[in-house]
Structure formats: structure tokens, C-alpha cells
Design a protein around this motif. Structure first.
Motif, PDB file in Angstrom:
ATOM      1  N   ALA A   1       2.950  -7.119  -2.666  1.00 13.27           N
ATOM      2  CA  ALA A   1       1.879  -6.412  -3.419  1.00 13.27           C
ATOM      3  C   ALA A   1       1.842  -5.183  -3.623  1.00 13.27           C
ATOM      4  O   ALA A   1       2.479  -4.257  -3.117  1.00 13.27           O
ATOM      5  CB  ALA A   1       0.536  -6.863  -2.450  1.00 13.27           C
ATOM      6  N   ILE A   2       0.740  -4.599  -4.563  1.00 16.63           N
ATOM      7  CA  ILE A   2       0.643  -3.402  -5.046  1.00 16.63           C
ATOM      8  C   ILE A   2      -0.990  -3.316  -4.817  1.00 16.63           C
ATOM      9  O   ILE A   2      -1.613  -4.220  -5.201  1.00 16.63           O
ATOM     10  CB  ILE A   2       0.720  -3.215  -6.653  1.00 16.63           C
ATOM     11  CG1 ILE A   2       2.573  -3.253  -6.801  1.00 16.63           C
ATOM     12  CG2 ILE A   2       0.378  -1.747  -6.955  1.00 16.63           C
ATOM     13  CD1 ILE A   2       3.111  -2.268  -6.106  1.00 16.63           C
ATOM     14  N   THR A   3      -1.244  -2.083  -4.350  1.00 23.25           N
ATOM     15  CA  THR A   3      -2.652  -1.756  -4.150  1.00 23.25           C
ATOM     16  C   THR A   3      -2.834  -0.484  -3.972  1.00 23.25           C
ATOM     17  O   THR A   3      -1.938   0.486  -4.369  1.00 23.25           O
ATOM     18  CB  THR A   3      -3.078  -2.414  -2.725  1.00 23.25           C
ATOM     19  OG1 THR A   3      -4.658  -2.161  -2.615  1.00 23.25           O
ATOM     20  CG2 THR A   3      -2.451  -1.665  -1.423  1.00 23.25           C
ATOM     21  N   TYR A   4      -3.920   0.413  -3.868  1.00 23.70           N
ATOM     22  CA  TYR A   4      -4.245   1.764  -4.046  1.00 23.70           C
ATOM     23  C   TYR A   4      -5.210   2.445  -2.850  1.00 23.70           C
ATOM     24  O   TYR A   4      -6.166   1.858  -2.423  1.00 23.70           O
ATOM     25  CB  TYR A   4      -5.024   1.664  -5.373  1.00 23.70           C
ATOM     26  CG  TYR A   4      -5.657   3.237  -5.847  1.00 23.70           C
ATOM     27  CD1 TYR A   4      -4.512   4.318  -5.865  1.00 23.70           C
ATOM     28  CD2 TYR A   4      -6.884   3.433  -5.999  1.00 23.70           C
ATOM     29  CE1 TYR A   4      -5.012   5.336  -6.306  1.00 23.70           C
ATOM     30  CE2 TYR A   4      -7.314   4.631  -6.424  1.00 23.70           C
ATOM     31  CZ  TYR A   4      -6.305   5.665  -6.493  1.00 23.70           C
ATOM     32  OH  TYR A   4      -6.947   6.871  -7.164  1.00 23.70           O
ATOM     33  N   ASP A   5      -4.459   3.499  -2.466  1.00 29.83           N
ATOM     34  CA  ASP A   5      -5.230   4.289  -1.547  1.00 29.83           C
ATOM     35  C   ASP A   5      -6.031   5.433  -2.305  1.00 29.83           C
ATOM     36  O   ASP A   5      -5.376   6.407  -2.774  1.00 29.83           O
ATOM     37  CB  ASP A   5      -4.211   5.047  -0.465  1.00 29.83           C
ATOM     38  CG  ASP A   5      -3.950   3.990   0.338  1.00 29.83           C
ATOM     39  OD1 ASP A   5      -4.526   2.798   0.856  1.00 29.83           O
ATOM     40  OD2 ASP A   5      -2.939   4.406   1.292  1.00 29.83           O
ATOM     41  N   ASP A   6      -7.343   5.111  -2.308  1.00 22.18           N
ATOM     42  CA  ASP A   6      -8.123   6.087  -3.146  1.00 22.18           C
ATOM     43  C   ASP A   6      -8.514   7.439  -2.248  1.00 22.18           C
ATOM     44  O   ASP A   6      -9.236   7.081  -1.514  1.00 22.18           O
ATOM     45  CB  ASP A   6      -9.425   5.409  -3.741  1.00 22.18           C
ATOM     46  CG  ASP A   6     -10.083   6.149  -4.430  1.00 22.18           C
ATOM     47  OD1 ASP A   6     -10.115   7.367  -4.730  1.00 22.18           O
ATOM     48  OD2 ASP A   6     -11.041   5.482  -5.591  1.00 22.18           O
ATOM     49  N   PRO A   7      -8.115   8.595  -2.582  1.00 16.15           N
ATOM     50  CA  PRO A   7      -8.367   9.851  -1.976  1.00 16.15           C
ATOM     51  C   PRO A   7     -10.026  10.307  -2.128  1.00 16.15           C
ATOM     52  O   PRO A   7     -10.192  11.020  -1.464  1.00 16.15           O
ATOM     53  CB  PRO A   7      -7.220  10.857  -2.404  1.00 16.15           C
ATOM     54  CG  PRO A   7      -7.088  10.170  -3.902  1.00 16.15           C
ATOM     55  CD  PRO A   7      -7.207   8.704  -3.862  1.00 16.15           C
ATOM     56  N   THR A   8     -10.512   9.603  -3.063  1.00 17.14           N
ATOM     57  CA  THR A   8     -11.862  10.046  -3.389  1.00 17.14           C
ATOM     58  C   THR A   8     -12.823   9.460  -2.241  1.00 17.14           C
ATOM     59  O   THR A   8     -14.078   9.766  -2.373  1.00 17.14           O
ATOM     60  CB  THR A   8     -12.250   9.766  -4.703  1.00 17.14           C
ATOM     61  OG1 THR A   8     -12.421   8.448  -4.935  1.00 17.14           O
ATOM     62  CG2 THR A   8     -11.269  10.501  -5.591  1.00 17.14           C
ATOM     63  N   LEU A   9     -12.528   8.223  -1.698  1.00 15.89           N
ATOM     64  CA  LEU A   9     -13.369   7.490  -1.051  1.00 15.89           C
ATOM     65  C   LEU A   9     -13.442   8.115   0.644  1.00 15.89           C
ATOM     66  O   LEU A   9     -12.159   8.236   1.106  1.00 15.89           O
ATOM     67  CB  LEU A   9     -13.117   5.968  -1.000  1.00 15.89           C
ATOM     68  CG  LEU A   9     -13.095   5.403  -2.221  1.00 15.89           C
ATOM     69  CD1 LEU A   9     -12.937   3.800  -2.205  1.00 15.89           C
ATOM     70  CD2 LEU A   9     -14.717   5.512  -2.776  1.00 15.89           C
ATOM     71  N   PRO A  10     -14.542   7.483   1.257  1.00 15.50           N
ATOM     72  CA  PRO A  10     -14.562   8.208   2.809  1.00 15.50           C
ATOM     73  C   PRO A  10     -13.514   7.300   3.546  1.00 15.50           C
ATOM     74  O   PRO A  10     -13.393   6.106   3.059  1.00 15.50           O
ATOM     75  CB  PRO A  10     -16.065   7.568   3.020  1.00 15.50           C
ATOM     76  CG  PRO A  10     -16.559   7.638   1.927  1.00 15.50           C
ATOM     77  CD  PRO A  10     -15.827   7.338   0.824  1.00 15.50           C
ATOM     78  N   ASP A  11     -13.086   7.602   4.561  1.00 13.55           N
ATOM     79  CA  ASP A  11     -12.171   7.097   5.629  1.00 13.55           C
ATOM     80  C   ASP A  11     -12.622   5.660   5.687  1.00 13.55           C
ATOM     81  O   ASP A  11     -13.689   5.399   6.083  1.00 13.55           O
ATOM     82  CB  ASP A  11     -11.818   7.692   6.672  1.00 13.55           C
ATOM     83  CG  ASP A  11     -10.927   9.044   6.519  1.00 13.55           C
ATOM     84  OD1 ASP A  11     -10.711   9.224   5.551  1.00 13.55           O
ATOM     85  OD2 ASP A  11     -11.029   9.780   7.472  1.00 13.55           O
ATOM     86  N   GLY A  12     -11.919   4.521   5.336  1.00 19.60           N
ATOM     87  CA  GLY A  12     -12.138   3.114   5.704  1.00 19.60           C
ATOM     88  C   GLY A  12     -12.922   2.511   4.878  1.00 19.60           C
ATOM     89  O   GLY A  12     -13.286   1.210   4.822  1.00 19.60           O
TER      90      GLY A  12
ATOM     91  N   GLY B   1      -8.109  -4.436  -4.896  1.00 16.11           N
ATOM     92  CA  GLY B   1      -7.509  -5.384  -4.101  1.00 16.11           C
ATOM     93  C   GLY B   1      -6.054  -5.148  -4.340  1.00 16.11           C
ATOM     94  O   GLY B   1      -5.212  -4.153  -4.505  1.00 16.11           O
ATOM     95  N   TYR B   2      -5.369  -6.596  -4.090  1.00 13.99           N
ATOM     96  CA  TYR B   2      -3.932  -6.641  -4.229  1.00 13.99           C
ATOM     97  C   TYR B   2      -3.285  -7.424  -5.290  1.00 13.99           C
ATOM     98  O   TYR B   2      -3.633  -8.434  -5.810  1.00 13.99           O
ATOM     99  CB  TYR B   2      -3.448  -7.285  -2.903  1.00 13.99           C
ATOM    100  CG  TYR B   2      -3.814  -6.639  -1.771  1.00 13.99           C
ATOM    101  CD1 TYR B   2      -2.601  -5.700  -1.191  1.00 13.99           C
ATOM    102  CD2 TYR B   2      -4.935  -6.623  -1.234  1.00 13.99           C
ATOM    103  CE1 TYR B   2      -2.957  -5.047   0.143  1.00 13.99           C
ATOM    104  CE2 TYR B   2      -5.184  -5.695   0.147  1.00 13.99           C
ATOM    105  CZ  TYR B   2      -4.016  -5.057   0.552  1.00 13.99           C
ATOM    106  OH  TYR B   2      -4.396  -4.358   1.761  1.00 13.99           O
TER     107      TYR B   2
END
Length: 337
Positions: free
Chosen positions: A272-283, A289-290
Motif C-alpha cells: 500500500a501507499i499512504t501519506y504522513d501529513d506533516p501539517t496535521l496534529p499528531d495522531g 487512506g491506502y
């Protein structure tokens, strides 16, 4: 940091109402990002379409579509009706794949197996999507079949289904379009070069910094990802070359990552490919999605996403798996190929 504080407040919002689900957070979040990045005018209004994204935008609507013939395509696994053998879940092939390997491979596969569609303005694009939702607490699973008939030039009412429930979707108002574009003419105007597609979504003109992607902020990358994910999730039939370009563009976004050993709606193990968004709060979950691919051929298998329901003040977490079963071009709404 203003956007982070507003998102954190949104995340903790209660006021005696049911908690916001991920879709609602996504819709509010895109308004915040649009406001920050808009060059002119107010942020766009948001209109709902499963799973998250329909964003109304002001602008001229173009609908120049060439005539064509009826095209029907079965949503098979490999383009030739055969399912490629998958490596074991612990295979080094599965564990060591990079984002670029998967998405560039997916783009190559899509180009090789792309079946061109050339609908007329007066026709409809029919899609049949299979959805399976699992209750994370009880393990109970429900299956849905969503069949859509979308007007090619968005001039006629379209029949749209969302989790087994259908409704008529009226054409866009004058000087209004939506993201992702629903009319074929606008889709055909999107660049099929991945870098130019990113620059278009980032609202950057070639004269700004040539074709360079340098200087794009985290907030703008987040918006570009949101738009690409919406395009790939909600527009299953695209003009030739656009889907491969979207895959390659997705691979250029910082924060996109590979997650091995993901099951698709048919029980196949994929990457799967997904995204860790650095602009969002932790969690906080990002939109998108994936995207699940065959780890050997890189054929696209389907989506994995999550949604939540609130019933009797209880929050129900659901895992959603879906895939495109088939598509066709037909002459009227609710006509099956």
C-alpha cells in the motif's frame, strides 16, 4: 501554526454533539488549507461525495469532448484476466519496495493496460464498485455494490450511489465546477506530465520557478496530495495518460510512504501507499487512506480507508475496502452495459 491550532481545536470539538468523523475533518481541513493557499477570492465551498472529496470551485467550465464509441471494461486483476502470483507476506520483495518503485511501476502498468475512452458529451460513464466494510470492534462485515452513472459533460443529472444508497446529483451551477472534475472536458485539460500536474494543483505558473518543485511548502504539498488522492479515488475512468501521471505525481510528494502486507477487498496481499501529513496534529489521519497494489506487477488492486458512524452516542469504527468491478460508456442514466 494557525492551521495546526485550528485543526487541534476541531479534533477536540464536542459541544454535546456526536464526534466529527474523518470525512468531516477532511472537508473542514481542505477549507483551511485552501484559505491559506488561495491567491484570490474566498475558500471554495465543500460538497460531500463518498468517501470525502467534492470541492466546489469558482471558474469557467469547459466541456470540449470528442465523439466516441461504446467502451466496456471488466475490472480484472492484471489486464489479461490472470492474477499474478504474489510473494509471501514476509518476502524481501514486499519489505524492500520503495515509493518510487511502486508508483512508477503502477504508472507503467497503467500505460500498458490503459483502454482509451472517448465518450460523447451526451453520454454517461457507468461504474460498478464493490465495497466491504468491517466493524473494528465486532468483526462484522457488510458488502455494498455502488453503481454510478455520471454525465460526461456534467450537463444532465447523474445517479450516484454512496454505501448502497442512491441519489440524483444535479449538474454544477453556472461558473462552478468541482474537484475532482466531473466533466470529461476539464479532465482532458489536466496535464499528463507528473511535474506539470503537481504545479497545476499547487496553483503555480511556469513563470514562477520554471518547472522546479522546490519551494513548495508542507501546506501546499498537503493540498496537492489531497487533490491527487481525490482524483484517483473518485474518478475511476480518466482520459488517456492522466492516471499514470497521477501515480507518478503522488510518488513525488514528501511524506508518501510504503506499507507492506495489506489485504485488499478480495483478500489478496498487496503493498500500500499512504501519506504522513506533516501539517496535521499528531495522531490525526490524513485524507487518502491506502492505495493497494500488486507487489509484483504493480497493478492497482483497490482502496483501504476508514470511516466512523455515531449511533446512540456510540462511535463505530469501520474499515472500508473497495475496488472497481467494471466500467462502461452508456447512452443514458441507469442503462447497464
Amino acid at each position: 501554526m494557525r492551521d495546526i491550532e485550528e485543526l487541534r481545536a476541531l479534533r477536540e470539538y464536542d459541544a454535546g454533539t456526536p464526534p466529527l468523523d474523518d470525512a468531516t475533518r477532511g472537508r473542514v481541513r481542505v477549507r483551511l488549507l485552501s484559505t491559506m493557499n488561495a491567491e484570490n477570492g474566498p475558500a471554495p465551498a465543500v460538497r460531500h461525495r463518498r468517501p470525502v472529496l467534492r470541492i466546489a470551485l469558482t471558474g469557467a467550465v469547459a466541456a470540449a469532448v470528442v465523439g466516441g464509441v461504446l467502451v466496456t471494461r471488466q475490472g480484472d486483476d492484471s489486464g489479461d484476466g490472470k492474477t499474478a502470483a504474489l510473494p509471501a507476506a514476509s518476502s524481501p520483495v514486499m519489505q524492500n519496495l520503495s515509493v518510487q518503485t511502486v508508483l512508477n511501476g503502477a504508472a507503467t502498468y497503467a500505460r500498458r493496460h490503459e483502454q482509451a475512452a472517448s465518450p460523447r458529451d451526451d453520454q454517461f460513464i457507468y461504474t460498478k464498485e464493490i465495497i466491504r466494510e468491517t466493524n473494528e470492534k465486532t468483526g462484522a462485515t457488510k458488502a455494498y455494490t455502488d453503481e454510478d452513472w455520471r454525465s460526461v459533460d456534467n450537463s444532465k443529472p447523474s445517479w450516484i450511489m454512496e454505501i448502497g444508497k442512491g441519489r440524483w446529483s444535479q449538474p454544477s451551477k453556472k461558473n462552478e465546477t468541482v474537484w475532482p472534475p466531473q466533466d470529461w472536458g476539464t479532465l482532458k485539460k489536466l496535464p499528463t506530465d507528473p511535474k506539470k500536474l503537481i504545479l497545476t494543483l499547487a496553483h503555480r505558473k511556469p513563470s514562477d520557478k520554471g518547472d522546479s518543485l522546490s519551494g513548495i511548502t508542507d501546506q501546499t504539498w498537503s493540498m496537492v496530495h489531497f487533490q491527487l488522492a481525490g482524483l484517483l479515488k473518485l474518478v475511476p475512468v480518466m482520459p488517456e495518460g492522466l492516471r499514470p501521471a497521477a501515480y507518478e505525481a503522488l510518488g513525488m510528494i514528501p511524506g508518501v510512504k510504503v506499507v507492506p502486507n495489506q489485504k485488499d477487498a478480495k483478500g489478496r496481499t498487496g503493498v500500500a501507499i499512504t501519506y504522513d501529513d506533516p501539517t496535521l496534529p499528531d495522531g490525526s489521519a490524513s485524507f487518502g487512506g491506502y492505495f493497494i497494489f500488486d507487489p509484483k506487477t504493480y497493478a492497482f488492486l483497490g482502496f483501504r480507508d476508514a470511516r466512523a458512524l455515531v449511533r446512540s452516542k456510540h462511535r463505530i469504527e469501520l474499515t472500508q475496502l473497495s475496488y472497481l468491478d467494471r466500467w462502461a460508456i452508456v447512452d443514458k442514466a441507469k442503462q447497464r452495459p
